[in-house]
Each structure stands twice: as structure tokens, then as C-alpha cells.
Design an enzyme around this catalytic site. Structure first.
Site, PDB file in Angstrom:
ATOM      1  N   SER A 138       0.886  -1.177   0.000  1.00 57.15           N
ATOM      2  CA  SER A 138       0.000   0.000   0.000  1.00 57.15           C
ATOM      3  C   SER A 138       0.913   1.213   0.000  1.00 57.15           C
ATOM      4  O   SER A 138       2.101   1.113   0.339  1.00 57.15           O
ATOM      5  CB  SER A 138      -0.847   0.001   1.275  1.00 57.15           C
ATOM      6  OG  SER A 138      -1.440   1.263   1.497  1.00 57.15           O
ATOM      7  N   TYR A 151      -1.987  -1.481  10.393  1.00 52.87           N
ATOM      8  CA  TYR A 151      -1.961  -1.544   8.924  1.00 52.87           C
ATOM      9  C   TYR A 151      -0.643  -0.981   8.391  1.00 52.87           C
ATOM     10  O   TYR A 151       0.020  -1.594   7.540  1.00 52.87           O
ATOM     11  CB  TYR A 151      -3.161  -0.756   8.383  1.00 52.87           C
ATOM     12  CG  TYR A 151      -3.422  -0.891   6.910  1.00 52.87           C
ATOM     13  CD1 TYR A 151      -4.210  -1.931   6.411  1.00 52.87           C
ATOM     14  CD2 TYR A 151      -2.906   0.034   6.001  1.00 52.87           C
ATOM     15  CE1 TYR A 151      -4.472  -2.045   5.052  1.00 52.87           C
ATOM     16  CE2 TYR A 151      -3.162  -0.079   4.637  1.00 52.87           C
ATOM     17  CZ  TYR A 151      -3.948  -1.116   4.164  1.00 52.87           C
ATOM     18  OH  TYR A 151      -4.203  -1.218   2.817  1.00 52.87           O
TER      19      TYR A 151
HETATM   20  P1  NAD Z   1     -11.406  -6.150  -0.107  1.00 58.75           P
HETATM   21  O1  NAD Z   1     -11.999  -6.082   1.257  1.00 58.75           O
HETATM   22  O2  NAD Z   1     -12.234  -5.826  -1.308  1.00 58.75           O
HETATM   23  O3  NAD Z   1     -10.782  -7.600  -0.365  1.00 58.75           O
HETATM   24  C1  NAD Z   1     -10.055  -8.269   0.612  1.00 58.75           C
HETATM   25  C2  NAD Z   1      -9.981  -9.726   0.239  1.00 58.75           C
HETATM   26  O4  NAD Z   1      -9.268 -10.411   1.260  1.00 58.75           O
HETATM   27  C3  NAD Z   1     -11.374 -10.387   0.152  1.00 58.75           C
HETATM   28  O5  NAD Z   1     -11.355 -11.366  -0.859  1.00 58.75           O
HETATM   29  C4  NAD Z   1     -11.504 -11.039   1.530  1.00 58.75           C
HETATM   30  O6  NAD Z   1     -12.401 -12.147   1.536  1.00 58.75           O
HETATM   31  C5  NAD Z   1     -10.074 -11.478   1.741  1.00 58.75           C
HETATM   32  N1  NAD Z   1      -9.750 -11.745   3.128  1.00 58.75           N
HETATM   33  C6  NAD Z   1      -9.920 -10.949   4.220  1.00 58.75           C
HETATM   34  N2  NAD Z   1      -9.517 -11.600   5.315  1.00 58.75           N
HETATM   35  C7  NAD Z   1      -9.080 -12.827   4.916  1.00 58.75           C
HETATM   36  C8  NAD Z   1      -8.539 -13.953   5.583  1.00 58.75           C
HETATM   37  N3  NAD Z   1      -8.367 -13.980   6.917  1.00 58.75           N
HETATM   38  N4  NAD Z   1      -8.222 -15.030   4.844  1.00 58.75           N
HETATM   39  C9  NAD Z   1      -8.418 -15.062   3.506  1.00 58.75           C
HETATM   40  N5  NAD Z   1      -8.910 -14.014   2.820  1.00 58.75           N
HETATM   41  C10 NAD Z   1      -9.238 -12.916   3.520  1.00 58.75           C
HETATM   42  O7  NAD Z   1     -10.100  -5.243  -0.016  1.00 58.75           O
HETATM   43  P2  NAD Z   1      -9.137  -4.618  -1.133  1.00 58.75           P
HETATM   44  O8  NAD Z   1      -9.268  -3.154  -1.017  1.00 58.75           O
HETATM   45  O9  NAD Z   1      -9.299  -5.277  -2.435  1.00 58.75           O
HETATM   46  O10 NAD Z   1      -7.728  -5.000  -0.501  1.00 58.75           O
HETATM   47  C11 NAD Z   1      -6.850  -5.942  -1.051  1.00 58.75           C
HETATM   48  C12 NAD Z   1      -5.433  -5.607  -0.634  1.00 58.75           C
HETATM   49  O11 NAD Z   1      -5.094  -4.326  -1.158  1.00 58.75           O
HETATM   50  C13 NAD Z   1      -5.232  -5.512   0.872  1.00 58.75           C
HETATM   51  O12 NAD Z   1      -3.969  -6.083   1.213  1.00 58.75           O
HETATM   52  C14 NAD Z   1      -5.238  -4.027   1.125  1.00 58.75           C
HETATM   53  O13 NAD Z   1      -4.510  -3.683   2.268  1.00 58.75           O
HETATM   54  C15 NAD Z   1      -4.571  -3.531  -0.139  1.00 58.75           C
HETATM   55  N6  NAD Z   1      -4.814  -2.124  -0.429  1.00 58.75           N
HETATM   56  C16 NAD Z   1      -6.074  -1.650  -0.633  1.00 58.75           C
HETATM   57  C17 NAD Z   1      -6.254  -0.302  -0.914  1.00 58.75           C
HETATM   58  C18 NAD Z   1      -7.599   0.303  -1.162  1.00 58.75           C
HETATM   59  O14 NAD Z   1      -7.687   1.543  -1.259  1.00 58.75           O
HETATM   60  N7  NAD Z   1      -8.640  -0.447  -1.312  1.00 58.75           N
HETATM   61  C19 NAD Z   1      -5.151   0.551  -0.956  1.00 58.75           C
HETATM   62  C20 NAD Z   1      -3.885   0.030  -0.740  1.00 58.75           C
HETATM   63  C21 NAD Z   1      -3.733  -1.317  -0.479  1.00 58.75           C
END
Ligand code: NAD
Length: 256
Positions: A138, A151
Site C-alpha cells: 500500500s 496496517y
Molecule cells: P477487499 O476487502 O475488497 O478484499 C479483501 C480480500 O481479502 C477479500 O477477498 C476477503 O475475503 C479477503 N480476506 C480478508 N480476510 C481474509 C482472511 N483472513 N483469509 C483469507 N482471505 C481474507 O479489499 P481490497 O481493497 O481489495 O484490498 C486488497 C489488498 O489491497 C489488501 O492487502 C489491502 O490492504 C490492499 N490495499 C487496498 C487499498 C484500497 O484503497 N482499497 C489501498 C492500498 C492497499
């Protein structure tokens, strides 16, 4: 480009993980999905792209379940060639108020799971002398924000893990890099928009504008599709000597 390769994407039933899985499927890779909630919809989306797809519901906070998932992927498709460590959760609170259980969960899912999946994927990658480990960090792997201690600690940690994994394999065909998104409108961020709107008694649209305006000079969300294309680049021949980078796609957030 990725025909006969297998990609395992953790946390790919939703959001960024699903976007990356679809981009890799479009290049012909077999896909192993993982994550909670509905798996049939995401499986159908991947199959519609012409890729072979399987699903394992391992809880990424549990090392034994990660081991079972890696064994399942190997027995289904031969081996994992591309590992995308993407599963992640968020919790927002000041350090003195941060629930200990939430701290442990964020570190386990956002950081330790990447170590476990990587240690289990590396032997087969090294044997075939080709592999890609892509860690979804991130912009919070590069800078901090208040009330996101677990985080930010996990994301800085995964950037460190990325560098070490890249260095240990630098003379091989196995690379490791990190992707550092700014705001991406997924369920993880929608929850933060909703909380902001509720706390300030403002509309969802105003909360979204405020969220972007505070941090992201472009005032635009990055999309899962754009992040998927960056993952494809890391997997391409042009990415052969890209090692240990933390590449932000953040609308200028970290440039400030
Ligand atoms: P999201 O909530 O849409 O997806 C998260 C995914 O992880 C889902 O498929 C969920 O079922 C799965 N998950 C959660 N806990 C779990 C567990 N214990 N075991 C297995 N699967 C699990 O979130 P996202 O925004 O797509 O995030 C994905 C990644 O991107 C994360 O690592 C997040 O930190 C990172 N990220 C997101 C953003 C943003 O703005 N959305 C920005 C930077 C980084």
C-alpha cells in the site's frame, strides 16, 4: 503470455485481488482464488475469460490453512508460478485504543500470511527457475497515516519482506516486487467512506471527495484493473530484472 503458468491470488473473491486475478487470467494463467464470501461469482468471472480456475477458502491468519491451500494449488495445477499476496484487512483506532486482537489479526493477515505463502511457494519456483511473487502492500508501506498503526506497520513490513525475498533470489529467475496502491474503491475503502459520512453527517459523495482530497493529489481512485496490468508487467519478460521495488500507483500521494 502466461499460458501454462499458475497464479495463486490470496484474498481474490473481491476488490484488488479479483482485479489482479482477472488480468492474469486474460494472459492465459490458471488461477487459484482464495478469500471469504461468495466464491462462485468470482470463479465464473475467471472461467468466462477462458482460464482454468480453482478455489481454496484458507483463512490467511492460520498458517496450517495456508499450507493446505498451497498443497491444494500444487495438486490441482502442478505448482504455483505466480504468487500474489493480497489478502488484507483494516482497523482504524488510535494506538492507546487499538484492540489487541485487531492488531494481531491485521499483522497475521496483512504480513505474516505473505511470509508463509512465500516460504511454501519458493522451492518449486526455484526448481523451475521462474517465479513471480507480488506483494500487494500500500502507499501505507511508504508513509504513515494516523489511526492505522497495525496496517501501516504490516505494510512497511511487507515492503521489507519484498526486498529481502528479492535479494535472496536475485541471481535466479524468481523475482519479488510490491505494489503500493493509494485509494482504490473496494469494500475495504467503502467502509471508511461510510464511517466518515456517518461521523460527520455528510453525504457519501462529500465523504468520498474529502477522503481523496486529504491525501491523493489526482483526486481519483486507482482501479483494480490498473493494478492488474501492473501485476501483468511484473510477470512479463520486461520484468525479468525488476527486483525488490515498491511501486506506488497512488495519484501522487507519496510524492508530496
Ligand atoms: P477487499 O476487502 O475488497 O478484499 C479483501 C480480500 O481479502 C477479500 O477477498 C476477503 O475475503 C479477503 N480476506 C480478508 N480476510 C481474509 C482472511 N483472513 N483469509 C483469507 N482471505 C481474507 O479489499 P481490497 O481493497 O481489495 O484490498 C486488497 C489488498 O489491497 C489488501 O492487502 C489491502 O490492504 C490492499 N490495499 C487496498 C487499498 C484500497 O484503497 N482499497 C489501498 C492500498 C492497499
Amino acid at each position: 503470455m502466461l499460458a501454462n503458468k499458475t497464479a495463486l491470488v490470496t484474498g481474490s473473491t473481491s476488490g484488488i485481488g479479483l482485479g489482479i486475478a482477472k488480468a492474469l487470467a486474460r494472459q492465459g494463467a490458471n488461477i487459484v482464488l482464495n478469500g471469504f464470501g461468495d466464491a462462485e461469482g468470482p470463479k465464473a468471472e475467471i472461467a468466462a475469460l477462458g482460464a482454468k480456475v480453482a478455489y481454496h477458502g484458507a483463512d490467511m491468519s492460520k498458517p496450517a490453512e495456508i499450507e493446505a491451500m498451497m498443497a491444494f494449488a500444487a495438486s490441482t495445477f502442478g505448482q504455483v508460478d505466480i504468487l500474489v499476496n493480497n489478502a488484507g484487512i483494516q482497523h482504524v483506532a488510535r494506538v492507546e485504543d487499538f484492540p489487541v486482537e485487531r492488531w494481531d489479526a491485521v499483522i497475521a493477515i496483512n504480513l505474516s500470511s505473505a511470509f508463509h505463502a512465500s516460504r511454501l511457494a519458493l522451492p518449486a519456483m526455484l526448481k523451475s527457475n521462474w517465479g513471480r511473487i507480488i506483494n500487494v502492500a500500500s502507499v501505507h508501506g511508504l508513509v504513515g497515516s494516523a489511526e492505522k498503526s497495525a496496517y501501516v506497520a504490516a505494510k512497511h513490513g511487507i515492503v521489507g519482506l519484498t526486498k529481502v525475498t528479492a535479494l535472496e533470489n536475485a541471481t535466479t529467475g524468481v523475482t519479488c516486487n510490491a505494489i503500493c496502491p493509494g485509494w482504490v474503491l473496494t469494500p475495504l475503502v467503502q467502509k471508511q467512506v461510510d464511517a466518515k459520512a456517518a461521523a460527520q453527517g455528510i453525504s457519501n459523495a462529500d465523504a468520498t471527495r474529502q477522503l481523496l482530497g486529504e491525501k491523493e493529489p489526482s483526486t481519483q481512485f486507482t482501479t483494480p484493473e490498473e493494478l492488474g496490468e501492473l501485476a501483468v508487467f511484473f510477470c512479463s519478460p520486461a520484468g525479468n530484472n525488476v527486483r525488490g521495488v515498491a511501486w506506488n500507483m497512488d495519484g501522487g500521494w507519496a510524492a508530496q
